[in-house]
Design a protein around this motif. Structure first.
Motif, PDB file in Angstrom:
ATOM      1  N   SER A  93       7.570 -18.211  -5.066  1.00  0.00           N
ATOM      2  CA  SER A  93       7.050 -17.180  -5.969  1.00  0.00           C
ATOM      3  C   SER A  93       6.809 -17.736  -7.370  1.00  0.00           C
ATOM      4  O   SER A  93       5.806 -17.416  -8.012  1.00  0.00           O
ATOM      5  N   GLY A 111       3.227  -5.689  -7.291  1.00  0.00           N
ATOM      6  CA  GLY A 111       3.728  -6.182  -6.014  1.00  0.00           C
ATOM      7  C   GLY A 111       5.073  -5.574  -5.672  1.00  0.00           C
ATOM      8  O   GLY A 111       5.319  -5.182  -4.525  1.00  0.00           O
ATOM      9  N   LEU A 122       5.746  -2.853  -2.376  1.00  0.00           N
ATOM     10  CA  LEU A 122       6.787  -2.979  -1.344  1.00  0.00           C
ATOM     11  C   LEU A 122       7.770  -1.813  -1.413  1.00  0.00           C
ATOM     12  O   LEU A 122       8.262  -1.345  -0.382  1.00  0.00           O
ATOM     13  N   PRO A 144       4.678  -9.935   2.702  1.00  0.00           N
ATOM     14  CA  PRO A 144       4.443 -10.662   1.447  1.00  0.00           C
ATOM     15  C   PRO A 144       4.281 -12.171   1.651  1.00  0.00           C
ATOM     16  O   PRO A 144       3.553 -12.819   0.890  1.00  0.00           O
ATOM     17  N   ALA A 160       1.648 -11.050  -4.990  1.00  0.00           N
ATOM     18  CA  ALA A 160       2.363 -11.633  -3.852  1.00  0.00           C
ATOM     19  C   ALA A 160       3.764 -12.069  -4.270  1.00  0.00           C
ATOM     20  O   ALA A 160       4.732 -11.919  -3.511  1.00  0.00           O
ATOM     21  N   ALA A 210       5.979  -9.006  -4.552  1.00  0.00           N
ATOM     22  CA  ALA A 210       6.326  -8.504  -3.221  1.00  0.00           C
ATOM     23  C   ALA A 210       7.432  -9.349  -2.591  1.00  0.00           C
ATOM     24  O   ALA A 210       8.363  -8.817  -1.971  1.00  0.00           O
ATOM     25  N   MET A 211       7.354 -10.670  -2.770  1.00  0.00           N
ATOM     26  CA  MET A 211       8.385 -11.538  -2.190  1.00  0.00           C
ATOM     27  C   MET A 211       9.714 -11.366  -2.917  1.00  0.00           C
ATOM     28  O   MET A 211      10.778 -11.367  -2.293  1.00  0.00           O
TER      29      MET A 211
END
Length: 258
Positions: free
Chosen positions: A48, A78, A82, A122, A214, A217-218
């Motif tokens: 990330s 992000g 989620l 993700p 992204a 989200a991770m």
């Protein structure tokens, strides 16, 4: 062909991990599971930062102090995305009997699979957005950068695949069924990657936002799922040590292959 390999590598990692169910008879020990969760967390955090957030800011470096804005906005979006999926999709995390999301009549196995699918989405997005940037000639992104992310995600998917399939087997499913469920949980990754590649090619100006999206989200997956699951039960330093190993491995991969 090379792009197809990049997109499919994470799924291959999940399948390799799920295949552990054919070779390991005993239930996975809590210490091993904590270590695998910690390792996966370290890889995702490093990916990330080095593969997504830093390139997002570098791509807008000409904006001066405002260069951090796309990364900040994309990261928060992000996380919010989620969080929204977590609220609207029924799912069940490993190690708990209390489902999350709206009430449903889905089976325990189905809700466990949905939880892992949410987790894997993700990761597919991360591979897809870096690959899209490389294909479009974006500064600070290359095919080797996408390969580093894909390899890193594939490596951390190996223990994740085992974490999914082993409990499925312990719950009474056959080895083949446990393997299939574990493998299918990773199918969302190449699908998510392809969707992001197509979107990014249409909206190249917002690529920095998509990179940070992204990443957010991770981070959500790591904070909401992996770290809490790694901290359950008796205190142990195994997950912390594994986190450090996973973080350094992904950092080295990204820097060496940049």
């Amino acid at each position: 062909m090379a792009f197809a390999i990049l997109l499919l590598l994470p799924l291959v990692g999940t399948m390799l991990g799920a295949a552990f169910v054919f070779f390991i008879k005993d239930v996975m020990s809590p210490r091993v599971q904590k270590s695998l969760l910690g390792f996966a967390s370290g890889v995702m955090v490093a990916a990330s930062v080095w593969s997504l957030l830093i390139p997002a800011m570098e791509m807008t470096a000409d904006k001066g102090a405002w260069s951090v804005l796309p990364a900040a906005v994309g990261f928060l979006l992000g996380m919010a995305f989620l969080l929204l999926l977590d609220e609207v999709i029924p799912h069940l995390h490993l190690g708990t009997d209390k489902p999350e999301g709206p009430r449903t009549h889905l089976s325990r196995t189905a809700m466990l699979t949905l939880a892992v699918t949410l987790h894997n989405l993700p990761e597919g997005m991360a591979v897809g957005v870096v690959l899209a940037g490389a294909c479009e000639g974006a500064t600070h992104l290359s095919v080797t950068s996408a390969l580093a992310v894909s390899i890193g995600i594939a490596i951390q998917n190996i223990p994740e695949g085992a974490i999914i399939s082993m409990p499925m087997r312990a719950a009474g499913n056959s080895r083949r069924r446990a393997f299939l469920i574990g493998s299918l949980s990773g199918v969302v990754e190449p699908l998510g990657a392809v969707a992001v590649v197509l979107l990014a090619s249409l909206f190249l100006p917002v690529l920095p936002y998509m990179l940070a999206f992204a990443a957010g989200a991770m981070f959500y997956v790591v904070i909401e799922e992996l770290i809490p699951e790694a901290s359950q039960g008796t205190h142990s330093n195994s997950s912390t040590i594994a986190f450090a190993i996973g973080f350094v491995l992904m950092m080295v991969l990204d820097v060496v292959m940049a």
